[in-house]
Write a protein that holds these residues in place. Structure first.
Motif, PDB file in Angstrom:
ATOM      1  N   ALA A  27      21.130  41.120  46.168  1.00 33.02           N
ATOM      2  CA  ALA A  27      22.495  41.651  46.016  1.00 33.02           C
ATOM      3  C   ALA A  27      22.702  42.106  44.577  1.00 33.02           C
ATOM      4  CB  ALA A  27      23.542  40.596  46.370  1.00 33.02           C
ATOM      5  N   VAL A  28      23.634  43.040  44.437  1.00 34.53           N
ATOM      6  CA  VAL A  28      24.130  43.419  43.111  1.00 34.53           C
ATOM      7  C   VAL A  28      25.579  42.941  43.057  1.00 34.53           C
ATOM      8  CG1 VAL A  28      24.701  45.321  41.556  1.00 34.53           C
ATOM      9  CG2 VAL A  28      22.589  45.412  42.899  1.00 34.53           C
ATOM     10  N   VAL A  29      25.882  42.102  42.070  1.00 31.25           N
ATOM     11  CA  VAL A  29      27.230  41.533  41.947  1.00 31.25           C
ATOM     12  C   VAL A  29      27.934  42.185  40.761  1.00 31.25           C
ATOM     13  CG1 VAL A  29      28.553  39.406  41.501  1.00 31.25           C
ATOM     14  CG2 VAL A  29      26.481  39.330  42.925  1.00 31.25           C
ATOM     15  N   ILE A  30      29.117  42.738  41.020  1.00 30.17           N
ATOM     16  CA  ILE A  30      29.948  43.257  39.927  1.00 30.17           C
ATOM     17  C   ILE A  30      30.968  42.161  39.604  1.00 30.17           C
ATOM     18  CG2 ILE A  30      31.600  45.022  39.223  1.00 30.17           C
ATOM     19  CD1 ILE A  30      30.197  47.003  41.034  1.00 30.17           C
ATOM     20  N   CYS A  31      30.795  41.508  38.460  1.00 29.20           N
ATOM     21  CA  CYS A  31      31.609  40.352  38.090  1.00 29.20           C
ATOM     22  C   CYS A  31      33.065  40.761  37.845  1.00 29.20           C
ATOM     23  CB  CYS A  31      31.004  39.693  36.848  1.00 29.20           C
ATOM     24  SG  CYS A  31      29.391  38.945  37.148  1.00 29.20           S
ATOM     25  N   PRO A  32      33.967  39.771  37.805  1.00 31.89           N
ATOM     26  CA  PRO A  32      35.396  40.089  37.612  1.00 31.89           C
ATOM     27  C   PRO A  32      35.692  40.473  36.158  1.00 31.89           C
ATOM     28  CG  PRO A  32      35.127  37.732  37.810  1.00 31.89           C
ATOM     29  CD  PRO A  32      33.767  38.342  38.051  1.00 31.89           C
ATOM     30  N   SER A  33      35.165  41.600  35.784  1.00 28.46           N
ATOM     31  CA  SER A  33      35.325  42.165  34.435  1.00 28.46           C
ATOM     32  C   SER A  33      36.207  43.402  34.553  1.00 28.46           C
ATOM     33  CB  SER A  33      33.957  42.563  33.877  1.00 28.46           C
ATOM     34  OG  SER A  33      33.035  41.490  33.956  1.00 28.46           O
ATOM     35  N   ASN A  34      36.627  43.894  33.422  1.00 30.07           N
ATOM     36  CA  ASN A  34      37.468  45.100  33.389  1.00 30.07           C
ATOM     37  C   ASN A  34      36.658  46.285  33.920  1.00 30.07           C
ATOM     38  OD1 ASN A  34      38.630  47.580  32.361  1.00 30.07           O
ATOM     39  ND2 ASN A  34      40.006  46.273  31.142  1.00 30.07           N
ATOM     40  N   PRO A  35      37.089  46.888  35.053  1.00 32.74           N
ATOM     41  CA  PRO A  35      36.281  47.964  35.644  1.00 32.74           C
ATOM     42  C   PRO A  35      36.117  49.168  34.707  1.00 32.74           C
ATOM     43  CG  PRO A  35      37.988  47.228  37.185  1.00 32.74           C
ATOM     44  CD  PRO A  35      38.286  46.599  35.861  1.00 32.74           C
ATOM     45  N   PHE A  36      37.127  49.401  33.864  1.00 34.46           N
ATOM     46  CA  PHE A  36      37.094  50.585  32.987  1.00 34.46           C
ATOM     47  C   PHE A  36      36.154  50.383  31.792  1.00 34.46           C
ATOM     48  CE2 PHE A  36      40.577  52.665  35.072  1.00 34.46           C
ATOM     49  CZ  PHE A  36      41.418  51.653  35.494  1.00 34.46           C
ATOM     50  N   ILE A  37      36.356  49.270  31.070  1.00 31.22           N
ATOM     51  CA  ILE A  37      35.680  49.142  29.764  1.00 31.22           C
ATOM     52  C   ILE A  37      34.525  48.148  29.775  1.00 31.22           C
ATOM     53  CG2 ILE A  37      37.597  49.935  28.327  1.00 31.22           C
ATOM     54  CD1 ILE A  37      38.495  47.065  27.985  1.00 31.22           C
TER      55      ILE A  37
END
Ligand code: FO1
Length: 306
Positions: free
Chosen positions: A188-198
């Motif tokens: 899997a590729v996980v996109i962590c709960p970070s700011n999507p823009f920056i």
């Protein structure tokens, strides 16, 4: 292999949860470098350092950045000598910036330096900068173009953002080991709960990376950094509003577009217009147990999406 894309403190918390659950060789954490900047001749890499300190258990929980047990003699003296003191560098943290800058000037890659420090701090999972080529986030605000740290720290992210530019991204190559991990059929590729823009934006702006993620065949699952219309920390909600979008899980899903197969979000943020498959969960991470519990849900969701 789980590949986790991260920036900022929220991303680091989930990365820590994943690191507690997975064998070290099963996790590859990718750090945003768009926040990096040169300060007093030092190359400062905040998102690499937040992940390094968090995974090593050395993070300053109160500040959300830098090291615990810090002293500030350097900053105090700098101030008395008239040096810029808007960006605070703790004495222990400073050692890392001095050493990294020295090794970069000697020709070592950011990846090699990051990996050496990772092993010296007994961090198990691989920690990769998104690229060894320089990428710098710049923002066109209603006060003109600003570099990232002067905006984020210097102005507390107050100036409204009209446009974001990832200077250098077009010529930057995704980190080699990251591409190799993507080509080796990751789980899997996980996109962590970070700011999507920056925080995630610079990573996904690297040429070829979106395609490599798609070609990997792995489910892509993001954790919403917005809870009930608010960001847990930082300017995420404000940046959605500046972009004319409601700060919501639906906006997060729309922002990532067709890259996402799944979205982990608070049950209350579930709306019918969210395209990717949703996995309601408690996404606020206060305790270590919260981080592990959320990581467990992310892994279970990834399995459900395979
Ligand atoms: N953030 C602040 O709000 N004020 C600071 O003085 C500050 C110093 C700092 C030093 C080292 C470092 O690694 C991070 C630091 N940060 C500071 C946080 C940094 O601006 C953010 O962590 C990222 O750039 C955004 O996630």
């Amino acid at each position: 292999m789980i590949i986790a894309l991260s920036g900022g403190v929220g991303g680091a918390k989930l990365a820590l949860g994943l690191a507690q659950l997975l064998p070290a060789e099963e996790l590859c954490i990718v750090a945003n470098t768009g926040d990096d900047f040169e300060h007093f001749g030092l190359t400062v890499c905040p998102d690499i350092d937040t992940l390094t300190y968090t995974l090593a258990g050395l993070d300053n929980r109160q500040l959300g950045w830098g090291r615990q047990d810090e002293s500030w003699a350097f900053m105090e003296t700098l101030g008395t000598l008239g040096g810029e003191d808007w960006f605070r560098l703790g004495d222990r943290d400073l050692a890392l910036h001095v050493l990294r800058s020295h090794r970069l000037r000697a020709g070592e890659s950011l990846s090699a330096i990051t990996d050496d420090i990772r092993t010296r701090l007994q961090i198990g999972p691989r920690l990769l900068p998104m690229s060894d080529d320089p990428v710098r986030t710049r923002l066109l605000t209603d006060e003109g173009w600003m570099d990232f740290q002067p905006w984020f720290v210097g102005r507390r992210a107050a100036p409204a953002v009209r446009r974001i530019d990832f200077t250098g991204a077009a010529a930057a190559r995704p980190q080699g080991a990251l591409l190799a991990a993507l080509a080796a059929r990751p789980r899997a590729v996980v996109i962590c709960p970070s700011n999507p823009f920056i925080s995630i934006g610079p990573i996904l702006a690297l040429p070829g990376l979106r395609d490599a993620i798609r070609a990997s065949g792995a489910p892509v699952i993001a954790v919403s950094p917005i809870i009930a219309g608010q960001a847990v920390k930082g300017p995420t909600a404000k940046m959605f509003a500046d972009a004319g979008a409601a700060p919501s899980a639906a906006s997060v899903a729309a922002h990532y577009g067709d890259l996402l197969d799944g979205l982990v979000l608070e049950a209350g943020d579930l709306t019918p217009d969210i395209a990717p498959r949703c996995f309601p969960a408690r996404t606020l991470m206060t305790t270590q147990e919260d981080k592990i519990a959320l990581a467990r849900i992310v892994l279970a969701a990834a399995e459900a999406l395979r």
